[in-house]
Design an enzyme around this catalytic site. Structure first.
Site, PDB file in Angstrom:
ATOM      1  N   ARG A 159       0.839  -1.221   0.000  1.00 10.65           N
ATOM      2  CA  ARG A 159       0.000   0.000   0.000  1.00 10.65           C
ATOM      3  C   ARG A 159       0.866   1.261   0.000  1.00 10.65           C
ATOM      4  O   ARG A 159       0.552   2.251   0.686  1.00 10.65           O
ATOM      5  CB  ARG A 159      -0.939   0.031   1.210  1.00 10.65           C
ATOM      6  CG  ARG A 159      -1.888  -1.124   1.314  1.00 10.65           C
ATOM      7  CD  ARG A 159      -2.945  -1.100   0.196  1.00 10.65           C
ATOM      8  NE  ARG A 159      -3.915  -2.147   0.425  1.00 10.65           N
ATOM      9  CZ  ARG A 159      -3.786  -3.390  -0.025  1.00 10.65           C
ATOM     10  NH1 ARG A 159      -2.730  -3.731  -0.754  1.00 10.65           N
ATOM     11  NH2 ARG A 159      -4.713  -4.287   0.219  1.00 10.65           N
ATOM     12  N   SER A 187     -10.592  -0.676   3.803  1.00 11.14           N
ATOM     13  CA  SER A 187      -9.782  -0.870   5.013  1.00 11.14           C
ATOM     14  C   SER A 187      -9.296   0.479   5.517  1.00 11.14           C
ATOM     15  O   SER A 187      -8.645   1.213   4.768  1.00 11.14           O
ATOM     16  CB  SER A 187      -8.562  -1.741   4.697  1.00 11.14           C
ATOM     17  OG  SER A 187      -8.982  -2.976   4.201  1.00 11.14           O
ATOM     18  N   GLU A 228      -4.689   3.837   6.356  1.00 16.68           N
ATOM     19  CA  GLU A 228      -4.493   3.676   4.913  1.00 16.68           C
ATOM     20  C   GLU A 228      -5.214   4.796   4.159  1.00 16.68           C
ATOM     21  O   GLU A 228      -4.772   5.237   3.092  1.00 16.68           O
ATOM     22  CB  GLU A 228      -5.071   2.307   4.513  1.00 16.68           C
ATOM     23  CG  GLU A 228      -4.896   1.958   3.065  1.00 16.68           C
ATOM     24  CD  GLU A 228      -5.493   0.588   2.730  1.00 16.68           C
ATOM     25  OE1 GLU A 228      -5.238  -0.397   3.463  1.00 16.68           O
ATOM     26  OE2 GLU A 228      -6.209   0.499   1.724  1.00 16.68           O
TER      27      GLU A 228
HETATM   28  C1  LIG Z   1     -15.318  -0.618  -0.448  1.00  9.75           C
HETATM   29  C2  LIG Z   1     -13.853  -0.347  -0.710  1.00  9.75           C
HETATM   30  C3  LIG Z   1     -12.999  -1.411  -0.911  1.00  9.75           C
HETATM   31  C4  LIG Z   1     -11.628  -1.183  -1.165  1.00  9.75           C
HETATM   32  N1  LIG Z   1     -10.821  -2.261  -1.362  1.00  9.75           N
HETATM   33  C5  LIG Z   1      -9.512  -2.076  -1.631  1.00  9.75           C
HETATM   34  C6  LIG Z   1      -8.654  -3.204  -1.861  1.00  9.75           C
HETATM   35  O1  LIG Z   1      -9.077  -4.347  -1.868  1.00  9.75           O
HETATM   36  N2  LIG Z   1      -7.350  -2.951  -2.094  1.00  9.75           N
HETATM   37  C7  LIG Z   1      -6.837  -1.695  -2.139  1.00  9.75           C
HETATM   38  O2  LIG Z   1      -5.635  -1.552  -2.379  1.00  9.75           O
HETATM   39  N3  LIG Z   1      -7.631  -0.617  -1.928  1.00  9.75           N
HETATM   40  C8  LIG Z   1      -8.945  -0.768  -1.679  1.00  9.75           C
HETATM   41  N4  LIG Z   1      -9.753   0.317  -1.448  1.00  9.75           N
HETATM   42  C9  LIG Z   1      -9.181   1.663  -1.472  1.00  9.75           C
HETATM   43  C10 LIG Z   1      -9.353   2.416  -2.827  1.00  9.75           C
HETATM   44  O3  LIG Z   1     -10.264   1.751  -3.639  1.00  9.75           O
HETATM   45  C11 LIG Z   1      -8.020   2.550  -3.557  1.00  9.75           C
HETATM   46  O4  LIG Z   1      -7.067   3.173  -2.759  1.00  9.75           O
HETATM   47  C12 LIG Z   1      -8.165   3.341  -4.869  1.00  9.75           C
HETATM   48  O5  LIG Z   1      -6.972   3.236  -5.613  1.00  9.75           O
HETATM   49  C13 LIG Z   1      -8.489   4.805  -4.641  1.00  9.75           C
HETATM   50  O6  LIG Z   1      -8.810   5.392  -5.877  1.00  9.75           O
HETATM   51  P1  LIG Z   1      -9.549   6.788  -5.944  1.00  9.75           P
HETATM   52  O7  LIG Z   1      -9.532   7.234  -7.367  1.00  9.75           O
HETATM   53  O8  LIG Z   1     -10.879   6.713  -5.319  1.00  9.75           O
HETATM   54  O9  LIG Z   1      -8.549   7.669  -5.071  1.00  9.75           O
HETATM   55  P2  LIG Z   1      -8.814   8.996  -4.212  1.00  9.75           P
HETATM   56  O10 LIG Z   1      -9.380   8.631  -2.889  1.00  9.75           O
HETATM   57  O11 LIG Z   1      -9.579   9.985  -5.023  1.00  9.75           O
HETATM   58  O12 LIG Z   1      -7.337   9.469  -4.020  1.00  9.75           O
HETATM   59  C14 LIG Z   1      -6.438   8.686  -3.277  1.00  9.75           C
HETATM   60  C15 LIG Z   1      -5.096   9.409  -3.201  1.00  9.75           C
HETATM   61  O13 LIG Z   1      -4.542   9.526  -4.490  1.00  9.75           O
HETATM   62  C16 LIG Z   1      -4.352  10.898  -4.860  1.00  9.75           C
HETATM   63  N5  LIG Z   1      -4.711  10.978  -6.285  1.00  9.75           N
HETATM   64  C17 LIG Z   1      -5.834  10.507  -6.874  1.00  9.75           C
HETATM   65  N6  LIG Z   1      -5.747  10.665  -8.215  1.00  9.75           N
HETATM   66  C18 LIG Z   1      -4.546  11.252  -8.445  1.00  9.75           C
HETATM   67  C19 LIG Z   1      -3.862  11.643  -9.652  1.00  9.75           C
HETATM   68  N7  LIG Z   1      -4.401  11.480 -10.862  1.00  9.75           N
HETATM   69  N8  LIG Z   1      -2.640  12.199  -9.531  1.00  9.75           N
HETATM   70  C20 LIG Z   1      -2.050  12.353  -8.309  1.00  9.75           C
HETATM   71  N9  LIG Z   1      -2.657  12.008  -7.148  1.00  9.75           N
HETATM   72  C21 LIG Z   1      -3.887  11.449  -7.235  1.00  9.75           C
HETATM   73  C22 LIG Z   1      -5.263  11.690  -3.953  1.00  9.75           C
HETATM   74  O14 LIG Z   1      -4.761  12.995  -3.742  1.00  9.75           O
HETATM   75  C23 LIG Z   1      -5.211  10.844  -2.698  1.00  9.75           C
HETATM   76  O15 LIG Z   1      -4.070  11.142  -1.959  1.00  9.75           O
HETATM   77  C24 LIG Z   1     -11.123   0.131  -1.205  1.00  9.75           C
HETATM   78  C25 LIG Z   1     -12.010   1.212  -1.019  1.00  9.75           C
HETATM   79  C26 LIG Z   1     -13.350   0.988  -0.773  1.00  9.75           C
HETATM   80  C27 LIG Z   1     -14.281   2.150  -0.598  1.00  9.75           C
END
Ligand SMILES: Cc1cc2nc3c(=O)[nH]c(=O)nc-3n(C[C@H](O)[C@H](O)[C@H](O)COP(=O)(O)OP(=O)(O)OC[C@H]3O[C@@H](n4cnc5c(N)ncnc54)[C@H](O)[C@@H]3O)c2cc1C
Length: 345
Positions: A169, A237, A333
């Site tokens: 992570r 998580s 996380e």
């Molecule tokens: C129900 C659920 C289940 C999940 N299961 C998992 C799992 O099994 N495994 C896992 O690893 N994660 C899991 N996650 C966490 C999440 O899905 C991941 O971390 C995902 O990659 C986040 O993507 P996002 O676009 O929503 O990121 P955001 O929450 O929008 O951003 C996350 C971070 O990335 C930065 N960011 C986003 N886009 C950019 C960009 N283009 N350039 C620079 N910085 C950027 C943001 O500033 C922030 O710091 C889960 C989440 C939920 C809600």
């Protein structure tokens, strides 16, 4: 919903962030921009060199715990390009593509490998940031390079996977490149010689599965286990599974012989954070409207219109209790974003 704030000079319309992160907390930002082309990304960066902004994907790993004093910029670049050589499919996906939809797209076009990572919410651009992982696979194994715009120079760079400092992570984007890079695209390599990964959990019971079988199982298990953020606000998580030395584990086992662990290498093990939290009786506990999920101790939920303050309070209680009982430091996380950016527990 917009809110109006007044200061001496002007009236500012604040944009609600509630629908823009899966926790659904009641927070606002001063300004909001959706970036839909690389050209507009460059323009945005040029205009915001001296101003605070926060980059957002789908907000599934972000909790806005207070009103953010700056611009929230959603990276919504789209596009998927596929090429191939003798051994690999080369997939270039823009940062704003949905991760799960990319998984489905690849499966449909008989390009296999992503199936263990099905149904992880969020964007392609955020995937390398925390090196998303599930069911024995982390995305780093498929990444060739990540394209980003340097937020200081406004120049596009490409960083090779070997330089991304991927870990559990974790990546360089959470450290040296934190808030210094806007990811615009990711290039993946999917080997044509597909090898299933069925070492983990429920997948181990599958016999000679196809990629579609693995995808179906992962979707089934995830839907049964994890609360759907469209129904119950959460960010997956909340804490990382802590990594401790084998020596520390041996000492802890004297007092807590049933503490589970996963060996990482000869020196370190990973402890399931859910077990630690569960031992302390947090499952189902409320702090205002925020609740530790009654079945998944690692998932904090916005059960009854909770607030950022309540989320921080419950998370701190859990972290402190784990430290007191087990002398283990839990790391969150989820990105916790307050008025001026990152908030620590
Ligand atoms: C129900 C659920 C289940 C999940 N299961 C998992 C799992 O099994 N495994 C896992 O690893 N994660 C899991 N996650 C966490 C999440 O899905 C991941 O971390 C995902 O990659 C986040 O993507 P996002 O676009 O929503 O990121 P955001 O929450 O929008 O951003 C996350 C971070 O990335 C930065 N960011 C986003 N886009 C950019 C960009 N283009 N350039 C620079 N910085 C950027 C943001 O500033 C922030 O710091 C889960 C989440 C939920 C809600």
């Amino acid at each position: 919903m917009a809110r109006i704030a007044q200061n001496r000079q002007s009236v500012v319309i604040l944009k609600s962030l509630q629908q823009l992160h899966t926790f659904g907390l009641p927070a606002h930002c001063t300004d909001f921009v959706r970036i839909q082309s690389v050209h507009s990304a460059h323009t945005f960066i040029a205009q915001h060199l001296e101003q605070p902004f926060y980059l957002l994907g789908q907000g599934s790993n972000t909790a806005f715990v207070a009103d953010y004093q700056g611009t929230v910029a959603e990276v919504a670049l789209k596009g998927i390009d596929v090429q191939e050589n003798d051994s690999h499919y080369i997939i270039k996906a823009a940062a704003g593509e949905s991760w799960h939809e990319l998984v489905v797209y690849c499966l449909k076009h008989t390009m296999y490998g992503f199936e263990n990572l099905a149904l992880i919410p969020g964007t392609v651009g955020a995937a390398p940031i925390q090196n998303i992982g599930a069911y024995g696979v982390e995305v780093e194994r498929f990444i060739q390079s990540v394209q980003y715009i340097d937020l200081k120079t406004n120049q596009v760079h490409s960083i090779a996977a070997k330089d991304c400092e991927f870990g559990y992570r974790d990546s360089i984007f959470k450290h040296a490149l934190w808030q210094k890079a806007m990811i615009v695209g990711v290039t993946f390599l999917l080997p044509k010689a597909w090898q299933p990964v069925v070492t983990y959990g429920e997948l181990a019971a599958l016999h000679a599965p196809s990629a579609q079988d693995i995808f179906n199982k992962v979707v089934e298990v995830r839907q049964a286990k994890l609360p759907d953020p469209n129904v119950l606000g959460n960010a997956g998580s909340f804490f990382k599974n802590p990594i401790i030395s084998c020596e520390t584990l041996a000492a802890l086992h004297q007092q807590f012989p049933s503490m589970p662990f996963y060996p990482l290498d000869a020196e370190a093990v990973k402890i399931p954070a859910a077990w630690l939290i569960d031992q302390l009786g947090f499952k189902g506990q409320f702090e205002g409207g925020i609740r530790c999920h009654p079945k998944q101790a690692l998932v904090l939920t916005n059960a009854e219109q909770g607030t950022g303050e309540q989320l921080l309070s419950l998370a701190r209680r859990i972290k402190n209790a784990v430290a007191e009982q087990f002398s283990i430091d839990l790391e969150h996380e989820v990105q916790l974003i307050g008025a001026n950016g990152k908030v620590l527990l």
